[in-house]
Design a protein around this motif. Structure first.
Motif, PDB file in Angstrom:
ATOM      1  N   GLY A 136       0.956  -1.328  -0.020  1.00  0.00           N
ATOM      2  CA  GLY A 136      -0.455  -0.260  -0.068  1.00  0.00           C
ATOM      3  C   GLY A 136       0.550   0.962   0.353  1.00  0.00           C
ATOM      4  N   GLU A 137       2.245   1.284  -0.588  1.00  0.00           N
ATOM      5  CA  GLU A 137       2.662   2.364  -0.512  1.00  0.00           C
ATOM      6  C   GLU A 137       2.913   2.644  -2.193  1.00  0.00           C
ATOM      7  OE1 GLU A 137       5.329   2.736   3.250  1.00  0.00           O
ATOM      8  OE2 GLU A 137       6.338   1.700   1.693  1.00  0.00           O
ATOM      9  N   LEU A 138       2.773   3.655  -2.357  1.00  0.00           N
ATOM     10  CA  LEU A 138       2.837   4.381  -4.071  1.00  0.00           C
ATOM     11  C   LEU A 138       3.982   4.765  -4.277  1.00  0.00           C
ATOM     12  CD1 LEU A 138      -0.394   6.932  -3.462  1.00  0.00           C
ATOM     13  CD2 LEU A 138      -0.260   4.663  -4.407  1.00  0.00           C
ATOM     14  N   ALA A 139       4.683   3.765  -5.945  1.00  0.00           N
ATOM     15  CA  ALA A 139       5.608   4.165  -6.456  1.00  0.00           C
ATOM     16  C   ALA A 139       5.191   3.785  -7.976  1.00  0.00           C
ATOM     17  CB  ALA A 139       6.127   3.313  -5.894  1.00  0.00           C
ATOM     18  N   TRP A 140       6.302   4.416  -8.389  1.00  0.00           N
ATOM     19  CA  TRP A 140       5.595   4.662 -10.537  1.00  0.00           C
ATOM     20  C   TRP A 140       7.754   5.040 -10.726  1.00  0.00           C
ATOM     21  CZ3 TRP A 140       1.301   4.362 -12.259  1.00  0.00           C
ATOM     22  CH2 TRP A 140       1.184   4.640 -14.146  1.00  0.00           C
ATOM     23  N   ARG A 141       7.564   4.250 -11.706  1.00  0.00           N
ATOM     24  CA  ARG A 141       8.498   4.237 -12.370  1.00  0.00           C
ATOM     25  C   ARG A 141       8.759   6.016 -13.383  1.00  0.00           C
ATOM     26  NH1 ARG A 141      10.854  -0.705 -16.396  1.00  0.00           N
ATOM     27  NH2 ARG A 141      12.611  -0.529 -16.140  1.00  0.00           N
ATOM     28  N   LEU A 142      10.268   5.597 -13.736  1.00  0.00           N
ATOM     29  CA  LEU A 142      10.543   7.464 -14.882  1.00  0.00           C
ATOM     30  C   LEU A 142      11.567   6.324 -15.468  1.00  0.00           C
ATOM     31  CD1 LEU A 142      11.445   9.558 -12.204  1.00  0.00           C
ATOM     32  CD2 LEU A 142       9.686   9.286 -13.731  1.00  0.00           C
ATOM     33  N   PRO A 143      11.855   6.885 -16.604  1.00  0.00           N
ATOM     34  CA  PRO A 143      12.230   5.958 -17.822  1.00  0.00           C
ATOM     35  C   PRO A 143      14.038   6.207 -17.673  1.00  0.00           C
ATOM     36  CG  PRO A 143      11.735   7.859 -18.791  1.00  0.00           C
ATOM     37  CD  PRO A 143      11.153   7.697 -17.624  1.00  0.00           C
ATOM     38  N   THR A 144      14.938   5.189 -18.235  1.00  0.00           N
ATOM     39  CA  THR A 144      16.101   5.788 -18.337  1.00  0.00           C
ATOM     40  C   THR A 144      16.662   5.335 -19.509  1.00  0.00           C
ATOM     41  OG1 THR A 144      15.908   3.150 -18.015  1.00  0.00           O
ATOM     42  CG2 THR A 144      16.041   3.942 -15.831  1.00  0.00           C
TER      43      THR A 144
ATOM     44  N   TYR B  41      19.835   9.821 -22.426  1.00  0.00           N
ATOM     45  CA  TYR B  41      19.769  11.020 -20.357  1.00  0.00           C
ATOM     46  C   TYR B  41      21.548  10.474 -20.912  1.00  0.00           C
ATOM     47  CZ  TYR B  41      14.864  11.078 -19.521  1.00  0.00           C
ATOM     48  OH  TYR B  41      13.881  11.122 -20.014  1.00  0.00           O
ATOM     49  N   LYS B  42      22.131  10.043 -20.705  1.00  0.00           N
ATOM     50  CA  LYS B  42      23.505   9.544 -20.445  1.00  0.00           C
ATOM     51  C   LYS B  42      24.883  10.677 -20.578  1.00  0.00           C
ATOM     52  CE  LYS B  42      24.100   4.715 -20.420  1.00  0.00           C
ATOM     53  NZ  LYS B  42      24.820   2.772 -21.167  1.00  0.00           N
ATOM     54  N   LYS B  43      24.353  11.262 -21.647  1.00  0.00           N
ATOM     55  CA  LYS B  43      24.787  12.615 -21.956  1.00  0.00           C
ATOM     56  C   LYS B  43      25.430  13.781 -21.320  1.00  0.00           C
ATOM     57  CE  LYS B  43      22.691  15.375 -25.701  1.00  0.00           C
ATOM     58  NZ  LYS B  43      21.352  14.394 -25.927  1.00  0.00           N
ATOM     59  N   GLN B  44      23.976  13.730 -20.331  1.00  0.00           N
ATOM     60  CA  GLN B  44      24.109  14.526 -19.422  1.00  0.00           C
ATOM     61  C   GLN B  44      25.014  14.882 -18.218  1.00  0.00           C
ATOM     62  OE1 GLN B  44      19.312  14.877 -20.100  1.00  0.00           O
ATOM     63  NE2 GLN B  44      19.912  16.130 -18.493  1.00  0.00           N
TER      64      GLN B  44
ATOM     65  N   ILE C 204      15.758  11.341 -12.909  1.00  0.00           N
ATOM     66  CA  ILE C 204      16.663  10.401 -13.773  1.00  0.00           C
ATOM     67  C   ILE C 204      18.387  10.498 -13.602  1.00  0.00           C
ATOM     68  CG2 ILE C 204      16.918   9.249 -16.455  1.00  0.00           C
ATOM     69  CD1 ILE C 204      13.573  10.788 -16.466  1.00  0.00           C
ATOM     70  N   THR C 205      18.535  11.529 -14.383  1.00  0.00           N
ATOM     71  CA  THR C 205      20.065  10.910 -14.467  1.00  0.00           C
ATOM     72  C   THR C 205      20.707  10.852 -13.074  1.00  0.00           C
ATOM     73  OG1 THR C 205      20.243  13.686 -14.160  1.00  0.00           O
ATOM     74  CG2 THR C 205      20.333  12.961 -16.552  1.00  0.00           C
ATOM     75  N   ALA C 206      20.344  11.426 -11.900  1.00  0.00           N
ATOM     76  CA  ALA C 206      20.837  10.720 -10.764  1.00  0.00           C
ATOM     77  C   ALA C 206      21.075   9.717 -10.459  1.00  0.00           C
ATOM     78  CB  ALA C 206      20.082  11.587  -9.600  1.00  0.00           C
ATOM     79  N   GLY C 207      19.496   9.194 -11.232  1.00  0.00           N
ATOM     80  CA  GLY C 207      18.839   7.133 -10.528  1.00  0.00           C
ATOM     81  C   GLY C 207      20.215   6.973 -11.479  1.00  0.00           C
ATOM     82  N   MET C 208      19.852   7.077 -12.846  1.00  0.00           N
ATOM     83  CA  MET C 208      21.176   6.945 -14.396  1.00  0.00           C
ATOM     84  C   MET C 208      22.791   6.137 -13.723  1.00  0.00           C
ATOM     85  SD  MET C 208      19.152   7.280 -17.686  1.00  0.00           S
ATOM     86  CE  MET C 208      20.373   6.674 -18.178  1.00  0.00           C
ATOM     87  N   PHE C 209      23.526   7.476 -12.090  1.00  0.00           N
ATOM     88  CA  PHE C 209      24.574   7.532 -12.246  1.00  0.00           C
ATOM     89  C   PHE C 209      24.232   6.654 -11.532  1.00  0.00           C
ATOM     90  CE2 PHE C 209      26.989   8.845  -9.219  1.00  0.00           C
ATOM     91  CZ  PHE C 209      28.063   9.721  -9.534  1.00  0.00           C
ATOM     92  N   LEU C 210      23.791   6.303 -10.618  1.00  0.00           N
ATOM     93  CA  LEU C 210      23.439   4.503 -10.014  1.00  0.00           C
ATOM     94  C   LEU C 210      23.854   3.793 -10.481  1.00  0.00           C
ATOM     95  CD1 LEU C 210      21.109   6.352  -7.191  1.00  0.00           C
ATOM     96  CD2 LEU C 210      23.897   6.341  -6.937  1.00  0.00           C
ATOM     97  N   GLY C 211      23.141   4.136 -11.883  1.00  0.00           N
ATOM     98  CA  GLY C 211      22.794   3.026 -12.403  1.00  0.00           C
ATOM     99  C   GLY C 211      24.423   2.409 -12.835  1.00  0.00           C
ATOM    100  N   GLU C 212      25.113   3.534 -13.373  1.00  0.00           N
ATOM    101  CA  GLU C 212      26.233   3.482 -13.930  1.00  0.00           C
ATOM    102  C   GLU C 212      27.175   2.208 -12.606  1.00  0.00           C
ATOM    103  OE1 GLU C 212      27.322   4.310 -16.713  1.00  0.00           O
ATOM    104  OE2 GLU C 212      25.967   5.375 -17.157  1.00  0.00           O
TER     105      GLU C 212
END
Ligand code: BES
Ligand code: MN
Ligand code: ZN
Length: 500
Positions: free
Chosen positions: A410-418, A422-425, A444-452
């Motif tokens: 019962g906690e709301l969560a929603w996906r953003l794209p990767t 966006y990588k060049k940013q 998104i860029t913060a999340g993708m940074f972690l994804g690296e």
């Protein structure tokens, strides 16, 4: 608060207050109201027919019984339309009912959920929902006033069970209590100010939880970090008098140490922004910048109580982000534990730096799946507001698991794209990466940074900057730390255990 179940007929239950869930459809309430006995049934049914009480979700009516039955009062609480009743509706109704009971100076309550609702939601989940709702709604932060507010708390909450459902209800009560208490523990940590909760103290809280449940725990200090070449975490920490910590907890719920899920939580005990100092307005809320760490600690507490058959490794990096003569600066280039070099554009994008090394450490320790949680970006508030956690991932199956756990909890969560575009940013000019991708798509860029740093390990990132702290009060939580995602992580652990 003591919790337990009770098997008696409703009319015979001796209590301060019998809380009875009611749906909007009159005929659906027949069984439960007649269970209250002839002396009350007619009176209540008439009242409902007259429209005094409609059964709409969270509507309440507190009725003195004047000795008609053993219970001193009956509190009707609406569950809405029968077809629509689910876990969250029961939980929220319970939260409201407990608040109403307390306003009527009640200390002992017994909760009855109609059988038809129990069948739809399952007796297990409806008991869980009632107890979780009761724990969440009664939470308050003690604070530091010389004169403490009068304690307003139930002494006892019992849930009515039918004898053939006793085991399920029992289990539901236990898990609802564990989820509620773990969430409240996270709230306490988030609400504790920065001066009283530096990394060393936050680490002690994590160790205490681990030890309480017999889990293996290790605390890395600054020297350990130097040996491991955690250049990103150390850069953030170097501007503070308070030394950093990294707590590593292992919970082994299975015979073999495989399929390990890594929980990684941002533990910035206070975020001034560093040399890229934050403005005065709202900076005090940065006491909550360890909401990710708190969620992981709270979830480990739930898991310790319920012992699901799953393996978890919690990795919790902790540091304070301060400006000082030794602080790291914009323009600096640092080398993370992974070997990737990072150009610092702003010292206020510190969360992704400490998480980068924590994720690398978790991978080197051999975790097979990662969920990281962080109060990472102000931008997620712009994108999703204060009720919905931002989700990003590199693996479809793993993100499905996490989103399903959030829905179950019962906690709301929603996906953003990767998307790759966006990588060049955040590609570096003189280093491999930059620690900021600019204003647009900041979450998104913060999340993708972690994804690296997650590389090919299935990874899900939860940006809780909007959801971990709330301005005002609601039924489930007072203002301040919400304990968001404790229940999602705990549910995820349980769901992964079910499948094993
Ligand atoms: N802890 C903040 C993010 C935050 C903002 C949490 C508001 C809770 C409420 C984080 O460390 C931060 O400062 N992020 C910056 C990143 C930017 C400088 C690239 C932000 O969001 O402004
Ligand atoms: Mn910051
Ligand atoms: Zn921060």
């Amino acid at each position: 608060m003591k919790t337990g179940l009770i098997l008696q007929d409703l009319s015979k239950i001796k209590t301060d207050c019998l809380i009875v869930g009611i749906v909007e459809e009159e005929e659906e309430n027949r069984t439960i109201l007649s269970g209250l006995g002839p002396a009350l049934d007619g009176y209540l049914t008439d009242g409902i027919r007259r429209g005094d009480f409609s059964g709409k979700a969270k509507e309440t009516a507190f009725i003195h019984t004047f000795g008609r039955i053993e219970a001193r009062a009956v509190l009707l609480v609406g569950l809405g339309k029968k077809e629509q009743v689910d876990f969250e509706i029961v939980r929220d109704a319970a939260a409201r009912a407990v608040k109403t009971a307390l306003q009527n100076r009640v200390r002992h309550v017994v909760f009855a959920v109609p059988e038809t609702v129990q069948d739809a939601v399952t007796p297990y989940l409806s008991a869980h929902a009632v107890v979780e709702g009761a724990y969440l709604s009664q939470y308050r932060f003690n604070g530091y006033k010389q004169k403490q507010d009068e304690l307003k708390e139930l002494d006892e909450l019992l849930v009515v069970a039918s004898s053939d459902r006793q085991d399920e209800v029992e289990k539901g009560i236990r898990s609802g209590a564990a989820f509620g208490r773990g969430t409240n523990l996270a709230r306490d940590l988030v609400n504790t100010p920065g001066n009283l909760l530096p990394p060393s103290v936050l680490a002690e809280h994590a160790v205490e939880v681990a030890k309480k449940h017999g889990m293996e725990v290790e605390v890395l200090n600054e020297n350990d970090m130097k040996k491991l070449k955690m250049g990103a975490l150390l850069a953030v920490a170097q501007g503070s008098e308070q030394p950093p910590r990294m707590v590593v907890i292992k919970y082994q719920g299975r015979g073999t140490w495989d399929n390990v899920i890594g929980f990684v939580g941002k533990g910035i005990t206070f975020d001034t922004g560093g040399i890229s100092l934050k403005p005065v307005k709202g900076m005090e809320e940065m006491v909550g910048d360890m909401g990710g760490a708190a969620a992981v600690i709270g979830a480990m507490d739930v898991i310790g109580r319920l012992k699901p058959a799953v393996n978890i490794m919690a990795v919790i990096p902790m540091a304070e982000n301060m400006p000082d003569g030794k602080a790291y600066r914009p323009g600096d280039v640092i080398t993370s534990m992974s070997g990737k070099t990072i150009e610092i554009l702003t010292t206020d994008a510190e969360g992704r730096l400490i998480l980068a090394d924590a994720i690398t450490y978790a991978r080197q320790q051999g975790v097979d799946f990662i969920v990281d949680l962080a109060t990472l970006t102000g931008a997620v508030l712009v994108a999703l507001g204060t009720q919905t956690t931002g989700v990003m991932a590199n693996d479809e199956e793993w993100v499905e698991e996490v989103l399903e756990a959030a829905a179950d909890a019962g906690e709301l969560a929603w996906r953003l794209p990767t998307f790759d575009v966006y990588k060049k940013q955040y590609k570096g000019r003189v280093a491999d990466l930059k620690n900021s991708g600019g204003r647009y798509a900041g979450s998104i860029t913060a999340g993708m940074f972690l994804g690296e740093f997650a590389e090919d390990t299935p990874w899900v990132h939860l940006d809780i900057a909007g959801t971990s702290w709330q301005e005002g009060d609601n039924d489930l939580s007072p203002a301040g730390g919400t304990g968001v995602m404790v229940r999602t992580l705990a549910r995820l652990a349980e769901n992964c255990a079910d499948e094993a």
